[in-house]
Design a protein around this motif. Structure first.
Motif, mmCIF file in Angstrom:
data_model
loop_
_atom_site.group_PDB
_atom_site.id
_atom_site.type_symbol
_atom_site.label_atom_id
_atom_site.label_comp_id
_atom_site.label_asym_id
_atom_site.label_seq_id
_atom_site.Cartn_x
_atom_site.Cartn_y
_atom_site.Cartn_z
ATOM 1 N N ILE A 32 -4.895 1.629 9.422
ATOM 2 C CA ILE A 32 -4.396 1.158 8.064
ATOM 3 C C ILE A 32 -2.904 1.386 7.909
ATOM 4 O O ILE A 32 -2.342 2.417 7.751
ATOM 5 C CB ILE A 32 -5.318 1.699 6.942
ATOM 6 N N SER A 33 -2.149 0.155 7.839
ATOM 7 C CA SER A 33 -0.904 0.385 7.419
ATOM 8 C C SER A 33 -0.409 0.534 6.187
ATOM 9 O O SER A 33 -1.099 0.310 5.079
ATOM 10 C CB SER A 33 0.076 -0.974 8.047
ATOM 11 N N ILE A 34 0.630 1.252 5.976
ATOM 12 C CA ILE A 34 1.094 1.443 4.580
ATOM 13 C C ILE A 34 2.252 0.640 4.155
ATOM 14 O O ILE A 34 3.604 0.745 4.888
ATOM 15 C CB ILE A 34 1.518 3.012 4.450
ATOM 16 N N ASP A 35 2.083 -0.222 3.329
ATOM 17 C CA ASP A 35 3.225 -1.222 2.857
ATOM 18 C C ASP A 35 4.277 -0.657 2.181
ATOM 19 O O ASP A 35 3.972 -0.061 0.644
ATOM 20 C CB ASP A 35 2.538 -2.621 2.220
ATOM 21 N N ALA A 36 5.451 -0.608 2.153
ATOM 22 C CA ALA A 36 6.486 0.151 1.304
ATOM 23 C C ALA A 36 6.786 -0.733 0.193
ATOM 24 O O ALA A 36 7.526 -0.238 -0.652
ATOM 25 C CB ALA A 36 7.859 0.504 2.450
ATOM 26 N N ASP A 37 6.536 -2.016 0.279
ATOM 27 C CA ASP A 37 7.072 -2.921 -0.583
ATOM 28 C C ASP A 37 5.907 -3.341 -1.696
ATOM 29 O O ASP A 37 6.596 -3.760 -2.904
ATOM 30 C CB ASP A 37 7.697 -4.058 -0.121
ATOM 31 N N TYR A 38 4.794 -3.257 -1.205
ATOM 32 C CA TYR A 38 3.549 -4.092 -2.197
ATOM 33 C C TYR A 38 2.835 -2.972 -2.499
ATOM 34 O O TYR A 38 2.340 -1.853 -1.751
ATOM 35 C CB TYR A 38 3.186 -5.047 -1.386
ATOM 36 N N PRO A 39 2.155 -2.979 -3.677
ATOM 37 C CA PRO A 39 1.127 -1.938 -4.125
ATOM 38 C C PRO A 39 -0.126 -2.085 -3.496
ATOM 39 O O PRO A 39 -0.651 -3.248 -3.202
ATOM 40 C CB PRO A 39 1.121 -2.180 -5.664
ATOM 41 N N THR A 40 -0.990 -1.137 -3.342
ATOM 42 C CA THR A 40 -2.554 -1.287 -3.146
ATOM 43 C C THR A 40 -2.972 -2.323 -4.193
ATOM 44 O O THR A 40 -2.853 -2.460 -5.444
ATOM 45 C CB THR A 40 -3.010 0.118 -3.209
ATOM 46 N N GLY A 41 -3.841 -3.201 -3.519
ATOM 47 C CA GLY A 41 -4.621 -3.927 -4.280
ATOM 48 C C GLY A 41 -5.813 -3.431 -5.333
ATOM 49 O O GLY A 41 -6.022 -2.306 -5.222
ATOM 50 N N ALA B 159 -3.586 -11.065 -4.641
ATOM 51 C CA ALA B 159 -2.566 -11.810 -4.027
ATOM 52 C C ALA B 159 -1.170 -11.057 -3.626
ATOM 53 O O ALA B 159 -0.438 -11.714 -3.013
ATOM 54 C CB ALA B 159 -2.567 -13.054 -4.851
ATOM 55 N N THR B 160 -0.603 -10.397 -4.877
ATOM 56 C CA THR B 160 0.484 -9.842 -4.602
ATOM 57 C C THR B 160 0.606 -8.437 -4.050
ATOM 58 O O THR B 160 1.377 -7.707 -4.377
ATOM 59 C CB THR B 160 1.355 -9.955 -5.952
ATOM 60 N N SER B 161 -0.563 -8.114 -3.486
ATOM 61 C CA SER B 161 -0.696 -6.831 -3.064
ATOM 62 C C SER B 161 -0.752 -6.413 -1.311
ATOM 63 O O SER B 161 -0.653 -7.584 -0.837
ATOM 64 C CB SER B 161 -1.997 -6.009 -3.451
ATOM 65 N N ALA B 162 -0.546 -5.284 -1.090
ATOM 66 C CA ALA B 162 -0.713 -5.207 0.325
ATOM 67 C C ALA B 162 -1.923 -5.610 1.096
ATOM 68 O O ALA B 162 -1.648 -5.992 2.167
ATOM 69 C CB ALA B 162 -0.562 -3.422 0.533
ATOM 70 N N ILE C 296 -8.428 -3.768 1.398
ATOM 71 C CA ILE C 296 -8.703 -2.341 0.811
ATOM 72 C C ILE C 296 -8.121 -2.374 -0.482
ATOM 73 O O ILE C 296 -7.082 -2.732 -0.788
ATOM 74 C CB ILE C 296 -7.858 -1.484 1.524
ATOM 75 N N LEU C 297 -8.930 -1.884 -1.340
ATOM 76 C CA LEU C 297 -8.561 -2.212 -2.967
ATOM 77 C C LEU C 297 -8.962 -0.824 -3.826
ATOM 78 O O LEU C 297 -9.724 -0.084 -3.124
ATOM 79 C CB LEU C 297 -9.377 -3.205 -3.748
#
Ligand code: ATP
Length: 316
Positions: A81-90, A109-112, A10-11
């Protein structure tokens, strides 16, 4: 019938409004638009009134909310759809070159989008799903691969169906293990939705007829080949074939046509339409989506596609 579940990235997409090369200079942009091929597919399913749900991850940020809000409005179940607390949306920045090809800047690559995994919520959704749609390309992302392979096994074991968009370019070399997993996924597909290039890549042979023959031999049940402005073709295992000419439209932004096409075809089939009727709606969905800027901004409802079909010519 359980919902159609789509698993994948999801981006948001941000599009340059001028044609040219890359992003080395400041330039006007539009977006963020909800995006990611699997998200576009499921958006089109939801808009057409099919039961639809999405598995993936976004960051705890506005780009994530652009997606979840949009999918919710389309009628898609976003609870997995999980919400990643540590990584941003792609995100992906896109600029069209004069020849129609595209330059991208990806932050994936470094995103949720590259980090979602299996959870109780995902498991519960997969347990009640009726159909699963995945992209072959996701197999090269370890976390997505784990979710996809587990989901495929569960859905198939309980008699659900699987559609696969190979989404792998001809020249892309996968390592041996991923290649093997890719072939296994393709072989399990009840419905394969390739472009011409992907058809040969998935079959591992050259030539359309030979590739179709090989894919049926591998186990694929039906194939719908996407040919851009040249339309689309359904191929069945008994040698049956239906050609669907494209609609005549002014193309503004080709991104997302294939996913709207696929989402519409699958949904229409699951709603009980014939292959021919589903192909008409799918061709309309693909064509309508290229008429506007943004990867899923043209995804149509049943009413919008009916109006489009009634008022638009098809190529001969
Ligand atoms: P993308 O990767 O850009 O999402 P794709 O390469 O997977 O798309 P296409 O073959 O480009 O898939 O598009 C899918 C379908 O959408 C086509 O088979 C056709 O029916 C329709 N379509 C795409 N582009 C156009 C266009 N310019 N005019 C009319 N119909 C189109």
């Amino acid at each position: 019938l359980g919902p159609t579940v789509c698993v994948g990235e999801i981006l948001v997409e941000i599009v340059a409004t001028t044609v040219g090369d890359g992003f080395l200079e400041a330039q006007p942009l539009v977006g963020p638009f909800a995006s990611g091929a699997p998200a576009i597919f499921i958006s089109q399913c939801g808009r057409l009134g099919g039961k639809a749900a999405m598995v993936g991850a976004v960051g705890d940020d506005d780009f994530g909310r652009v997606n979840t809000d949009r999918l919710k409005r389309d009628g898609v179940d976003v609870s997995a759809i999980s919400i990643d607390a540590d990584y941003p949306t792609g995100s992906a920045f896109v600029r069209y070159r004069a020849d129609g090809s595209r330059d991208f800047v990806y932050n994936i690559a470094t995103s949720a989008a590259a980090r979602f995994g299996w959870s109780q919520t995902v498991g519960d959704l997969i347990d009640r799903s009726g159909h699963l749609h995945v992209m072959g390309s996701a197999l090269s992302v370890p976390s997505a691969r784990e979710v996809i392979e587990k989901a495929v096994d569960i859905v198939r074991a309980r008699g659900g169906t699987l559609s696969v968009d190979p989404n792998i370019r001809r020249e892309l070399k996968l390592d041996e293990d991923t290649e093997r997993r890719f072939s296994k996924l393709v072989a399990a597909a009840d419905l394969l939705l390739p472009t011409g290039e992907e058809l040969e890549r998935a079959a591992g042979v050259e030539g359309e007829a030979e590739a179709i023959r090989r894919l049926f031999e591998m186990g694929v049940k039906e194939i719908v080949l996407k040919r851009g402005v040249n339309g689309a073709t359904y191929f069945g295992r008994q040698g049956d074939r239906i050609d669907a000419p494209a609609f005549v439209v002014q193309e503004v932004d080709p991104t997302g046509a294939g996913d709207c096409f696929g989402g519409a075809y699958l949904t229409c089939r699951r709603l009980g339409m014939s292959q021919k009727q589903a192909l008409t709606y799918a061709s309309a969905a693909g064509a309508r989506n290229v008429m506007v800027l943004g990867p899923m901004e043209g995804a149509g409802t049943r009413q919008e596609l009916d109006a489009f079909i009634a008022s638009t010519e098809r190529r001969r």
